[in-house]
Write a protein that holds these residues in place. Structure first.
Motif, PDB file in Angstrom:
ATOM      1  N   GLU A 142       0.717  -1.154   0.220  1.00 20.72           N
ATOM      2  CA  GLU A 142       0.296  -0.065   0.323  1.00 20.72           C
ATOM      3  C   GLU A 142       1.116   1.590   0.260  1.00 20.72           C
ATOM      4  O   GLU A 142       1.797   1.087   1.013  1.00 20.72           O
ATOM      5  CB  GLU A 142      -1.237  -0.520   0.911  1.00 20.72           C
ATOM      6  CG  GLU A 142      -2.025   0.646   0.864  1.00 20.72           C
ATOM      7  CD  GLU A 142      -2.037   2.445   0.868  1.00 20.72           C
ATOM      8  OE1 GLU A 142      -2.665   2.416   0.663  1.00 20.72           O
ATOM      9  OE2 GLU A 142      -0.993   2.715   2.386  1.00 20.72           O
ATOM     10  N   TRP A 149       0.582  -5.713   2.541  1.00 23.26           N
ATOM     11  CA  TRP A 149      -0.353  -7.043   1.839  1.00 23.26           C
ATOM     12  C   TRP A 149       0.026  -7.699   1.748  1.00 23.26           C
ATOM     13  O   TRP A 149      -0.129  -9.234   2.571  1.00 23.26           O
ATOM     14  CB  TRP A 149      -1.415  -6.561   1.119  1.00 23.26           C
ATOM     15  CG  TRP A 149      -2.200  -5.651   2.003  1.00 23.26           C
ATOM     16  CD1 TRP A 149      -2.421  -4.048   0.923  1.00 23.26           C
ATOM     17  CD2 TRP A 149      -3.101  -5.339   2.657  1.00 23.26           C
ATOM     18  NE1 TRP A 149      -3.265  -3.230   2.315  1.00 23.26           N
ATOM     19  CE2 TRP A 149      -3.602  -4.002   2.842  1.00 23.26           C
ATOM     20  CE3 TRP A 149      -3.430  -6.489   3.885  1.00 23.26           C
ATOM     21  CZ2 TRP A 149      -4.444  -3.895   4.226  1.00 23.26           C
ATOM     22  CZ3 TRP A 149      -4.163  -5.791   4.906  1.00 23.26           C
ATOM     23  CH2 TRP A 149      -4.976  -5.246   5.048  1.00 23.26           C
ATOM     24  N   VAL A 171      -8.614  -7.778   0.765  1.00 19.16           N
ATOM     25  CA  VAL A 171      -8.124  -6.156   0.793  1.00 19.16           C
ATOM     26  C   VAL A 171      -9.263  -5.561  -0.509  1.00 19.16           C
ATOM     27  O   VAL A 171     -10.171  -4.597   0.371  1.00 19.16           O
ATOM     28  CB  VAL A 171      -6.783  -5.743   0.143  1.00 19.16           C
ATOM     29  CG1 VAL A 171      -6.620  -4.711   0.495  1.00 19.16           C
ATOM     30  CG2 VAL A 171      -5.807  -6.983   1.186  1.00 19.16           C
TER      31      VAL A 171
END
Ligand SMILES: [Zn+2]
Length: 335
Positions: A142, A149, A171
């Motif tokens: 991110e 992630w 996500v």
């Protein structure tokens, strides 16, 4: 989830109180807790990475810190007079927390995320051609928070991408608005589209349309300024059909910022198996993944990021303060 409350391993409620304290050989005092609901007694280190260990916590932390700052396994063992087996055991225990913290991260809701996807390569065991090597590592980061992630290694094939994008699909479920930016690799978009898409029925005749879920965008950066025919090339492509209600703009500036590149440099510095032109490389895919899982934990929750001045999990909004090394080592695995 409050990390300071001792939840009962049986009923998972926090209705516990201190029963007794006792002195360990190397760890100082330890608490035996009692659950009022189920009337059971358990140690505060029950089902944590350090349960049953006799080595002092401070020594384990010093050694794991050295590893996480880029010291190789052999060098760590020699410098700290510890066996490689112990270091591997501690790392394995620590990496076991990844599913717990992943679960914890995925219960949050996010308004907007920009995720960069990239692949990093190192050799595993023997020098093989890159296409056969299991040392490919997919990074999904991110951008604003530098939260990782996904950090997963294996052969660079369909399966590796599928695994990473299944994580991304989770996500996406928690995020209103998400852009995935990648450097050239088209499989990200295609596989993501296979895993998660919306079917749009607009009342027109023919087959209903398949589109990316609402709010999700995929952008692929084009390499080189000109096409083969010499025409100026578009800066990016959006290869996957988007939902009609998704806002389409991703500014060029956003596309051209590249934080994964900097992350890769940090990874090569901090994870000995990724150092170039040395023989500190990983000996198997499994052990490479172990070091990556530890890296994932430390990067996201413990090590303050140089640019943002906080840990990525705080910047992303899922933690109020960073987790210290003792906190992370005494955290209980999710059952
Ligand atoms: Zn209980």
């Amino acid at each position: 989830m409050d990390f300071s409350v001792h939840y009962c391993p049986c009923c998972t409620y926090g209705d516990t109180h201190t029963h007794t304290r006792y002195l360990t050989k190397g760890h100082g005092s330890r608490t035996i807790l009692h659950c009022r609901r189920c009337d059971i007694y358990f140690s505060e280190t029950f089902a944590t990475p350090i349960s049953g260990l006799k080595t002092p916590l401070s020594r384990i932390i010093t050694i794991l810190k050295a590893r996480s700052e880029g010291m190789s396994l052999n060098a760590t063992a020699r410098t700290h007079n510890v066996s490689k087996k112990s270091v591997i055991d501690w790392e394995r225990r620590l990496s076991g927390l990844k599913p717990t913290l992943m679960l914890y991260s995925l219960v949050h809701q996010f308004i907007h995320q920009e995720i960069e996807g990239d692949e990093l390569y190192t050799k595993v065991n023997k020098n093989k051609p890159p296409s056969e090597s299991q040392g490919w590592t997919i990074v999904l980061m991110e951008r604003g928070s530098r939260f990782l992630w996904e950090l997963h290694c294996g052969r660079k094939d369909q399966q590796l991408f599928e695994k990473a994008l299944q994580c991304l699909a989770q996500v996406i479920e928690q995020t209103d608005n998400l852009s995935l930016l990648t450097d050239g690799e088209r499989r990200y978009g295609n596989i993501l589209f296979d895993i998660c898409h919306d079917i749009i029925r607009n009342g027109k005749p023919g087959r209903p349309l398949k589109r990316l879920p609402k709010g999700v965008r995929v952008r692929i950066k084009n390499k080189g300024a000109k096409t083969k025919k010499g025409r100026p090339r578009q800066k990016y492509q959006s290869p996957i059909p988007e939902h009609p209600d998704t806002a389409h703009e991703v500014s060029n500036e956003e596309i051209h910022a590249n934080h994964v590149e900097a992350f890769n440099a940090s990874m090569r510095r901090r994870n000995a198996t990724f150092r170039r032109k040395t023989n500190t490389y990983a000996k198997s895919r499994k052990s490479l993944q172990r070091t990556l899982d530890v890296f994932w934990l430390i990067h996201n929750f413990t090590r303050v990021h140089f640019t943002t001045k906080v840990v990525p999990a705080v910047k992303l909004g899922i933690l109020k303060t960073r987790l210290s090394w003792p906190q992370i080592l005494t955290m209980r695995y999710a059952v």
